[in-house]
Design an enzyme around this catalytic site. Structure first.
Site, PDB file in Angstrom:
ATOM      1  N   HIS A 249     -23.796  57.508  20.692  1.00 38.42           N
ATOM      2  CA  HIS A 249     -25.187  57.466  21.143  1.00 38.42           C
ATOM      3  C   HIS A 249     -25.517  58.762  21.871  1.00 38.42           C
ATOM      4  CE1 HIS A 249     -24.108  56.889  25.370  1.00 38.42           C
ATOM      5  NE2 HIS A 249     -23.255  55.959  24.990  1.00 38.42           N
ATOM      6  N   ASP A 376     -10.251  39.793  20.833  1.00 37.36           N
ATOM      7  CA  ASP A 376      -8.866  39.982  21.265  1.00 37.36           C
ATOM      8  C   ASP A 376      -8.701  39.507  22.709  1.00 37.36           C
ATOM      9  OD1 ASP A 376      -6.326  41.186  22.101  1.00 37.36           O
ATOM     10  OD2 ASP A 376      -6.486  42.318  20.230  1.00 37.36           O
ATOM     11  N   SER A 391     -18.082  53.442  24.783  1.00 37.73           N
ATOM     12  CA  SER A 391     -18.937  53.945  23.711  1.00 37.73           C
ATOM     13  C   SER A 391     -18.220  55.040  22.925  1.00 37.73           C
ATOM     14  CB  SER A 391     -20.229  54.520  24.293  1.00 37.73           C
ATOM     15  OG  SER A 391     -20.965  53.529  24.952  1.00 37.73           O
TER      16      SER A 391
END
Length: 443
Positions: A249, A376, A391
């Protein structure tokens, strides 16, 4: 049976027949049969119709792709069996199918692009960015005298998010250079000519500095910044191109929320010291520090909606992969199990299970292509889900790099968004942009 009843009966029979037909495997295969296929060189793909008829196939570029092993431009195929495409070299080919050799049935464009493999990242990185100018992040009042305050910046119509690239023709990328220029102009009672980048447009304005009687200094009436720093995750390293991509991003200024125009920047090694776990309504974060005297991993050249990109000379340490793996086109990504690579302690990259719960069918670049969910138990125990600093964590499915983690759902931090790796590779300049102009379609 009168005519009215007969017509109703026939109508109901037709509706029933259509409903039955649309549920059959041949009809469903026909409806999903692609009109365009993209493949990497060396890649193969099977197309299924499951229709018990013979067809004549014609191929204009057998040097680009072979169908069922046939080397010639025309041959017969059974539509009840897989149509096997095997690429030979990059280029574009067109496959036409005709029923009984006469009735046009399907046309498929096959685009073959050069093979591309990259090394998935997962390492936590420190990001240092210097903007291509001086960013305006706020206004302030200057005490011109005891009873009067002024704001030269507002009077000059300078807005938050403006990037000052020049003052009196002097290029700027360092805040420390501003004070001397302002003082000189103030003493001469001369307005400064500012060159500003706003929404991609260059504009010019004049600003007259004001003398702050309290601080005994000349002021612009602006809060300004020239750099930003933070922590993120490396997504990939492309050894053949010497390039990297990270974050997934855009980097924005924390005050103005405007994208930072990169003048120069670098990514460095970073060490995760602790994790603030995510909770519903309160996303957590990785706490990390840049390693002292660490070598620079890469030079940042671009900051785009899909992350930061630039040059890198070698695969960074602690990589789980020593050799490149294939990447996937956006249309190859499926809902179902996948894995992400990320760091939750120190510098050790680990693999964690996730579920891709939704795929937005995108034919042109757009963010939020994937909705993912952490499954998980190890990662959930350590982080509570997706945290800030994650990110850019690469997403792998069926042995291919398919995307990167981008955002967390604030009210459900076990879930978040991801973007397709294809769009990141395009912004990195190592994959040719798709020329298609079709609109995004939601699956």
């Amino acid at each position: 049976m009168n005519s009215t009843v007969r017509k109703r009966f026939i109508g109901l029979l037709l509706v029933f027949s259509v409903c039955i037909l649309t549920t059959t495997t041949p009809f469903q295969n026909f409806a999903t049969f692609p009109s365009e296929v993209r493949l990497f060189t060396g890649q193969h793909k099977d197309l299924m119709l499951s229709i018990p008829v013979q067809a004549q196939a014609s191929l204009d570029r057998p040097d680009v792709v072979q169908v069922n092993g046939a080397a010639g431009p025309s041959f017969n195929v059974s539509l009840n069996k897989p149509i096997h495409l095997q690429t030979a070299q990059s280029g574009q080919a067109e496959l036409k199918l005709k029923l009984f050799g006469k009735i046009p049935f399907k046309t498929v464009k096959v685009n073959v692009v050069p093979d591309l493999k990259v090394i998935p990242g997962g390492q936590t990185i420190g990001v240092k960015v210097k903007s291509a100018g001086i960013l305006v992040v706020g206004h302030h009042l200057v005490a011109a005298d005891k009873d009067r305050k002024v704001s030269p910046g507002e009077d000059a119509n300078i807005k938050l998010g403006d990037l000052i690239t020049r003052i009196d023709g002097v290029p700027l990328n360092d805040v420390s250079k501003v004070a001397a220029l302002v003082e000189e102009a103030g003493k001469k009672n001369k307005p400064l000519e500012l060159t500003i980048l706003r929404d991609g447009q260059e504009i010019k304005t004049k600003l007259t500095p004001a003398y702050d009687t309290k601080d005994k200094a000349w002021r612009l009436g602006l809060y300004i910044r020239d750099s930003a720093a933070g922590v993120g995750t490396l997504t990939f390293y492309a050894p053949d191109q010497g390039a990297f991509g990270a974050l997934g991003h855009v980097i924005t200024d924390m005050d103005t929320q405007t994208p930072i125009v990169v003048g120069k920047g670098e990514i460095v090694q970073s060490n995760v010291t602790s994790i603030s776990k995510s909770q519903d309504g309160e996303p957590g974060e990785k706490r990390a520090h840049f390693l002292k005297e660490t070598k620079v991993l890469g030079e940042i050249e671009r900051n785009t909606p899909f992350g930061i990109f630039g040059k890198m000379k070698a695969n960074p340490e602690h990589s789980l992969f020593k050799k490149p793996i294939p990447v996937a086109f956006a249309e190859e990504v499926k809902e179902g199990p996948a894995q992400i690579l990320t760091v939750v302690e120190g510098q050790q990259v680990e693999r964690y299970n996730i579920e891709i719960v939704h795929v937005t069918r995108q034919t042109t670049p757009a963010t939020k292509g994937l909705v993912i969910r952490i499954t998980d138990p190890r990662l959930l125990e350590k982080t509570g889900g997706i945290v800030q600093g994650m990110s850019g964590s690469p997403i792998i499915q069926n042995g291919k790099l398919i995307g990167a983690v981008t955002h967390v759902f604030v009210n459900d931090p076990k879930s978040g968004y991801g973007c397709f790796i294809e769009w990141m590779l395009q912004d990195a300049g190592i994959m040719i942009k798709n020329s298609g102009n079709a609109k995004d379609k939601a699956s």
